[in-house]
Design an enzyme around this catalytic site. Sequence first.
Site, PDB file in Angstrom:
ATOM      1  N   LEU A  81      10.126  31.113  -2.795  1.00  0.00           N
ATOM      2  CA  LEU A  81       9.456  31.072  -3.852  1.00  0.00           C
ATOM      3  C   LEU A  81       9.842  29.643  -4.460  1.00  0.00           C
ATOM      4  CD1 LEU A  81      10.058  32.638  -6.550  1.00  0.00           C
ATOM      5  CD2 LEU A  81      12.480  31.955  -6.459  1.00  0.00           C
ATOM      6  N   VAL A  82      10.438  28.933  -3.715  1.00  0.00           N
ATOM      7  CA  VAL A  82       9.756  27.565  -4.597  1.00  0.00           C
ATOM      8  C   VAL A  82       9.144  26.164  -3.933  1.00  0.00           C
ATOM      9  CG1 VAL A  82      12.976  27.473  -4.548  1.00  0.00           C
ATOM     10  CG2 VAL A  82      11.266  26.311  -2.616  1.00  0.00           C
ATOM     11  N   ARG A  83       8.350  27.404  -3.173  1.00  0.00           N
ATOM     12  CA  ARG A  83       7.104  26.769  -3.256  1.00  0.00           C
ATOM     13  C   ARG A  83       6.000  27.341  -4.095  1.00  0.00           C
ATOM     14  NH1 ARG A  83       5.432  25.628   1.861  1.00  0.00           N
ATOM     15  NH2 ARG A  83       3.694  24.919   1.651  1.00  0.00           N
ATOM     16  N   SER A 143      24.088  26.155  -4.221  1.00  0.00           N
ATOM     17  CA  SER A 143      23.751  25.314  -3.210  1.00  0.00           C
ATOM     18  C   SER A 143      24.565  25.357  -1.605  1.00  0.00           C
ATOM     19  CB  SER A 143      24.638  22.911  -4.056  1.00  0.00           C
ATOM     20  OG  SER A 143      24.544  22.811  -2.305  1.00  0.00           O
ATOM     21  N   ARG A 153      25.409  22.427   0.938  1.00  0.00           N
ATOM     22  CA  ARG A 153      25.407  21.701   0.464  1.00  0.00           C
ATOM     23  C   ARG A 153      27.357  21.643  -0.122  1.00  0.00           C
ATOM     24  NH1 ARG A 153      23.245  16.044  -0.820  1.00  0.00           N
ATOM     25  NH2 ARG A 153      24.468  15.301   0.650  1.00  0.00           N
ATOM     26  N   ASN A 204       6.144  29.880 -16.605  1.00  0.00           N
ATOM     27  CA  ASN A 204       5.828  30.832 -18.059  1.00  0.00           C
ATOM     28  C   ASN A 204       5.074  31.226 -17.430  1.00  0.00           C
ATOM     29  OD1 ASN A 204       3.055  29.308 -17.011  1.00  0.00           O
ATOM     30  ND2 ASN A 204       3.728  27.330 -18.074  1.00  0.00           N
ATOM     31  N   ARG A 229       1.354  31.624 -17.772  1.00  0.00           N
ATOM     32  CA  ARG A 229       0.447  31.762 -16.781  1.00  0.00           C
ATOM     33  C   ARG A 229       0.642  31.320 -15.476  1.00  0.00           C
ATOM     34  NH1 ARG A 229      -3.640  26.449 -17.589  1.00  0.00           N
ATOM     35  NH2 ARG A 229      -5.138  27.510 -16.801  1.00  0.00           N
ATOM     36  N   ARG A 254       2.160  37.163  -5.271  1.00  0.00           N
ATOM     37  CA  ARG A 254       3.405  38.089  -4.475  1.00  0.00           C
ATOM     38  C   ARG A 254       3.786  39.502  -4.320  1.00  0.00           C
ATOM     39  NH1 ARG A 254       4.858  34.350  -0.466  1.00  0.00           N
ATOM     40  NH2 ARG A 254       5.085  31.988  -1.552  1.00  0.00           N
TER      41      ARG A 254
END
Lengths: 235, 235, 235, 235
Positions: free
Chosen positions: C77-79, C89, C91, C156, C158, C167
Amino acid sequence: MRVKLLAHTPEPDNLVAAAARLCYSGADIATIKMRLQGDKAASMVAKLLALGHESPLEHVSFTFGIEGVSRALSHQLVRHRMASYSQQSQRYVAEEDFEFITPPTIADSAEAGREFLAAIGAIRRAYSSLLLHVPAEDARYVLPNACATKLVATLNARSLYNFFALRCCRRAQWEIRALAWEMLRLVRDVAPHVFDQAGPGCLSVHGCSEGQMSCGSPYSKSELDGGKDEPDRRA
Amino acid sequence: MRVKLLAHTPEPDNLVAAAARLCYSGADIATIKMRLQGDKAASMVAKLLALGHESPLEHVSFTFGIEGVSRALSHQLVRHRMASYSQQSQRYVAEEDFEFITPPTIADSAEAGREFLAAIGAIRRAYSSLLLHVPAEDARYVLPNACATKLVATLNARSLYNFFALRCCRRAQWEIRALAWEMLRLVRDVAPHVFDQAGPGCLSVHGCSEGQMSCGSPYSKSELDGGKDEPDRRA
Amino acid sequence: MRVKLLAHTPEPDNLVAAAARLCYSGADIATIKMRLQGDKAASMVAKLLALGHESPLEHVSFTFGIEGVSRALSHQLVRHRMASYSQQSQRYVAEEDFEFITPPTIADSAEAGREFLAAIGAIRRAYSSLLLHVPAEDARYVLPNACATKLVATLNARSLYNFFALRCCRRAQWEIRALAWEMLRLVRDVAPHVFDQAGPGCLSVHGCSEGQMSCGSPYSKSELDGGKDEPDRRA
Amino acid sequence: MRVKLLAHTPEPDNLVAAAARLCYSGADIATIKMRLQGDKAASMVAKLLALGHESPLEHVSFTFGIEGVSRALSHQLVRHRMASYSQQSQRYVAEEDFEFITPPTIADSAEAGREFLAAIGAIRRAYSSLLLHVPAEDARYVLPNACATKLVATLNARSLYNFFALRCCRRAQWEIRALAWEMLRLVRDVAPHVFDQAGPGCLSVHGCSEGQMSCGSPYSKSELDGGKDEPDRRA
């Protein structure tokens, strides 16, 4: 318009191919890079483009020196946000005898040409007078869109694909279209495989994106390869 | 200059606080959101800003309608790339009686004012004449930086922090500085905690970033809160 | 998997329509917004999408609370970089009885299911033991991709179009595909016109972008509208 | 951890200096570039950094091959969005004898070390068994954060400044901190002037950004220059 490729990531085909290969390989990066020389890089890049796998294109970037273009063009250019710009400032650099860009439609009409030159002359005189009273950053409010500017612009190959698709298009304005075609020529010289599918939407894999606003006269592939026979950019 | 906050993410303080809290909590999101009402959201946001943990600020965005600003300003504005813009096109909208922006230094000088108005008049006449011969997109090459434009601009709170730091600064040009202060006032009204540390660099946590080019006269915190007592934007 | 639309820009259809209209209109923004209510906004947005004019979609953003998804999913996802994330986290939050995600193929196989559960058990015990000796940030090196995580994500419209195209596609992994379809359902509820053309590449205007890797079985439009009849997400 | 600088924009000092100079000069780009050789480029870059004028740093980019780092690290790394990544896929590359990263705190404790190795062994066996029943993309749900991965990462110098400020910091986790210091060493070798002010926040112009969470023991400038005397990365 003077456009120069000032710098670029060395050996772009090899680097893009190696980055793409890495995603699907257990081998280490040095081995991958070594294996992907010459034709092998070319065919890996071709495969990548055929699959619409665009992200490895981001690893190579291209830096252009652009001069003798209008502020109308630069305002359009900097709307491309996946890019880096350094532009000559009208706040800090006074432009008493500013160079200006004349649109071909104006140059081609005797009457329009006269009007245009007269207006540019009036603006120049006003600008010089204003400089006696106010700072350059304020005097410039009278300067026209035609005023020439200089930029250094850096884009990676993926962002360039998008830039070419939109700005090589016949629906782009003549000036930024001429710039886009010139930039395309320059990067195809140094990274022919990476940019093999680049060009106006009608020549790229996905086709025209203008929908109902399509110009109806797509470029042909030969125009892309033609060098001298490049499409009339004013069309 | 007419600036309006057209839309924004609802309840920005609560959303930013919840997103920030999530990173360090084992609780689920609904529980976190519920707990972070009112004062608790405010103190969570304050803690966040004190720690320089800026990424949760990205979850809330603000959309501005901006009118009666110059193309000189809009060219500067769109250089902020962490933002979205829709701008009135000079290619498609003809501007025969275009509104224009007069810099205060010009308005304040009788002679400069006269020169400026005369030039604007000459440009208007040239533009109307050109429109008889060439398309609007080419006639506009004669239009000045002073020409008024309209934009819709959307920025998230993190990007606004950066925008305010650079453009509320005395070293920014008077026009974009006035815009930045007005935008700051508008967002502080609806998200006071989120924007509690926002403003020119000299009022924000990290301090002035202009180094040797610092103006030497930092704003005071009271100017930020003052509403009416806002800093002279032409200074 | 639990997905909630936590917040979004109010009246997204109207805002997108007004921003799009502004580019081609001489009218002021308030007038444009007022005129573009209800059906008029819808038809303006439809026109926009037909023209492939995507930038006005950026003015509206959507914030999701996402829980009970794996770290395998969150790494994918964070790509998506045109987005903002706040993630729990590993950590700072210890996860002694961590929730975990079981892939359907594993759940469907008695033998694989047993192996999987046994491994999760062994990992849990190892993690708890490690916590006695080392900080959570290091103990977590033993935690599996299956480990559940929580995120707040803002994109957003777009960027969501792009996210859905990639996805919702059958070639995406089952977990992020399920997330994408659920996010699509949520935004179509609140912004039906804005997301009218959104979905997997095969249902969007430009068609499949997978080239030679195409799955060969495009979704049908009815699957998009079907609600309950949604495509099998494991396929 | 194996980190290699695979490629970079040639002559970075000269290019950054020329781009910066352009903004304030009436000269053409070729002339500017020619004038800014050697020491002159160095002093222009130094001036730029002293003024906090960061945008010209974007024109030069650096591509790293990174191997033998954990998926815990890569999940942190890809959160830096002003960057381009190609990463070895766990969906397509099976990892039956996967390499793994052992945190120093675990290696330093006999008991933790035993627990960790036992867990890795159990995971390896489970992964191999799962591969008999399900695709690699699902079997990988059992793989640990410790699992090694490979990436190609490209960042421009401005983004690297931000990366170093956050990730060379003592508050970053030991593994990404070691990566950041190694990347810093590599780029300082080829672009000493461009990266003269780069490093953890405490060594850069703006100072520590951790606020109340500061570690309280800033690095000293000599550690930056020391090469061999580099700070203990586990601290």
